[in-house]
Scaffold this motif. Sequence first.
Motif, short mmCIF file in Angstrom:
data_model
loop_
_atom_site.label_atom_id
_atom_site.label_comp_id
_atom_site.label_asym_id
_atom_site.label_seq_id
_atom_site.Cartn_x
_atom_site.Cartn_y
_atom_site.Cartn_z
N LEU A 1 1.49 6.09 -11.64
CA LEU A 1 1.50 4.65 -11.96
C LEU A 1 0.96 3.86 -10.78
O LEU A 1 1.41 4.07 -9.65
CB LEU A 1 2.91 4.15 -12.24
N GLY A 2 0.05 2.95 -11.06
CA GLY A 2 -0.35 2.00 -10.05
C GLY A 2 0.77 0.99 -9.86
O GLY A 2 1.66 0.86 -10.72
N LEU A 3 0.75 0.28 -8.76
CA LEU A 3 1.81 -0.70 -8.49
C LEU A 3 1.84 -1.81 -9.54
O LEU A 3 2.91 -2.21 -9.99
CB LEU A 3 1.63 -1.27 -7.08
N SER A 4 0.69 -2.28 -9.97
CA SER A 4 0.65 -3.31 -11.03
C SER A 4 1.20 -2.77 -12.34
O SER A 4 1.88 -3.49 -13.07
CB SER A 4 -0.77 -3.82 -11.24
N GLU A 5 0.92 -1.52 -12.63
CA GLU A 5 1.44 -0.91 -13.86
C GLU A 5 2.96 -0.81 -13.80
O GLU A 5 3.65 -1.16 -14.75
CB GLU A 5 0.82 0.48 -14.07
N TYR A 6 3.47 -0.35 -12.66
CA TYR A 6 4.92 -0.26 -12.49
C TYR A 6 5.55 -1.64 -12.67
O TYR A 6 6.54 -1.81 -13.38
CB TYR A 6 5.27 0.31 -11.12
N ARG A 7 4.97 -2.63 -12.01
CA ARG A 7 5.54 -3.98 -12.08
C ARG A 7 5.45 -4.56 -13.49
O ARG A 7 6.35 -5.28 -13.91
CB ARG A 7 4.86 -4.89 -11.07
N ALA A 8 4.40 -4.24 -14.21
CA ALA A 8 4.28 -4.71 -15.60
C ALA A 8 5.42 -4.12 -16.43
O ALA A 8 6.06 -4.84 -17.21
CB ALA A 8 2.93 -4.34 -16.18
N LEU A 9 5.68 -2.83 -16.28
CA LEU A 9 6.79 -2.20 -17.00
C LEU A 9 8.11 -2.84 -16.62
O LEU A 9 8.97 -3.11 -17.47
CB LEU A 9 6.82 -0.70 -16.72
N GLN A 10 8.27 -3.13 -15.34
CA GLN A 10 9.49 -3.75 -14.83
C GLN A 10 9.69 -5.14 -15.45
O GLN A 10 10.77 -5.47 -15.92
CB GLN A 10 9.37 -3.84 -13.31
N VAL A 11 8.64 -5.95 -15.44
CA VAL A 11 8.72 -7.30 -15.99
C VAL A 11 9.00 -7.25 -17.50
O VAL A 11 9.84 -7.99 -18.01
CB VAL A 11 7.41 -8.09 -15.70
N LEU A 12 8.31 -6.36 -18.20
CA LEU A 12 8.53 -6.24 -19.65
C LEU A 12 9.96 -5.80 -19.95
O LEU A 12 10.58 -6.30 -20.89
CB LEU A 12 7.53 -5.26 -20.27
N SER A 13 10.50 -4.88 -19.16
CA SER A 13 11.86 -4.38 -19.42
C SER A 13 12.90 -5.48 -19.26
O SER A 13 13.96 -5.42 -19.87
CB SER A 13 12.19 -3.20 -18.51
N ALA B 1 0.84 -1.21 0.00
CA ALA B 1 0.00 0.00 0.00
C ALA B 1 0.87 1.26 0.00
O ALA B 1 0.60 2.21 -0.75
CB ALA B 1 -0.95 -0.01 1.19
N ASP B 2 1.92 1.27 0.82
CA ASP B 2 2.80 2.43 0.89
C ASP B 2 3.53 2.65 -0.44
O ASP B 2 3.62 3.78 -0.93
CB ASP B 2 3.83 2.27 2.02
N ILE B 3 4.06 1.58 -1.01
CA ILE B 3 4.78 1.71 -2.29
C ILE B 3 3.80 2.15 -3.38
O ILE B 3 4.12 3.01 -4.21
CB ILE B 3 5.47 0.39 -2.68
N GLY B 4 2.63 1.55 -3.40
CA GLY B 4 1.62 1.90 -4.40
C GLY B 4 1.24 3.36 -4.33
O GLY B 4 1.11 4.04 -5.36
N LYS B 5 1.08 3.88 -3.12
CA LYS B 5 0.73 5.29 -2.95
C LYS B 5 1.86 6.18 -3.47
O LYS B 5 1.62 7.17 -4.17
CB LYS B 5 0.43 5.60 -1.49
N ALA B 6 3.09 5.83 -3.16
CA ALA B 6 4.24 6.61 -3.63
C ALA B 6 4.31 6.61 -5.16
O ALA B 6 4.53 7.66 -5.77
CB ALA B 6 5.54 6.06 -3.03
N MET B 7 4.11 5.45 -5.78
CA MET B 7 4.17 5.38 -7.25
C MET B 7 3.05 6.19 -7.89
O MET B 7 3.26 6.89 -8.88
CB MET B 7 4.09 3.92 -7.72
N GLN B 8 1.86 6.11 -7.30
CA GLN B 8 0.72 6.86 -7.84
C GLN B 8 0.94 8.36 -7.67
O GLN B 8 0.76 9.13 -8.61
CB GLN B 8 -0.57 6.42 -7.15
N ASP B 9 1.35 8.77 -6.47
CA ASP B 9 1.54 10.20 -6.19
C ASP B 9 2.65 10.82 -7.02
O ASP B 9 2.52 11.93 -7.52
CB ASP B 9 1.86 10.43 -4.70
N ARG B 10 3.75 10.10 -7.18
CA ARG B 10 4.93 10.69 -7.83
C ARG B 10 4.99 10.45 -9.33
O ARG B 10 5.64 11.22 -10.04
CB ARG B 10 6.20 10.14 -7.17
N HIS B 11 4.37 9.36 -9.80
CA HIS B 11 4.54 9.00 -11.22
C HIS B 11 3.24 8.66 -11.94
O HIS B 11 3.27 8.33 -13.12
CB HIS B 11 5.53 7.83 -11.34
#
Length: 137
Positions: free
Chosen positions: A33-45, A21-31
């Motif tokens: 991106l939802g946490l699943s979206e960030y992780r999808a980009l990470q996995v694809l990269s 929840a904390d990481i997801g909030k940080a990703m949403q607030d700063r970028h």
Amino acid sequence: MMSGKSDAWLKLVQAVSNIEADIGKAMQDRHGLGLSEYRALQVLSRSPSSELRMQELAVQLQLNQSSISRLVERLERAELTVRDLCPDDKRGVYTVLTDRGRARLQEAEADYGRALDMALRKYGCEDLLSATLNTPQ
């Protein structure tokens, strides 16, 4: 009455949920991106040619077919990924990381790392993660 192992497991599950929840909030607030979206980009990269079949991405993110479809639609609308048909099997659909998606991931990586470190400290999980990283596989 719960056993000690069961109590410990519940505490671990709660800590992981709080960290997510904390990481997801940080990703949403700063970028944005939802946490699943960030992780999808990470996995694809990290995938060969920065692409995966939709089903493979779903398995790696532990999402069902409906959830992965919605996730990929959001990534496509933001131009972070594109869909491509499998040349061998026209039913197979790939999700491909775009240059814009790679740049967005790179912008977010440092904040993700900082948010993870802060949340691990906050919920007392630093030692647990360190022990896991130092265990021979």
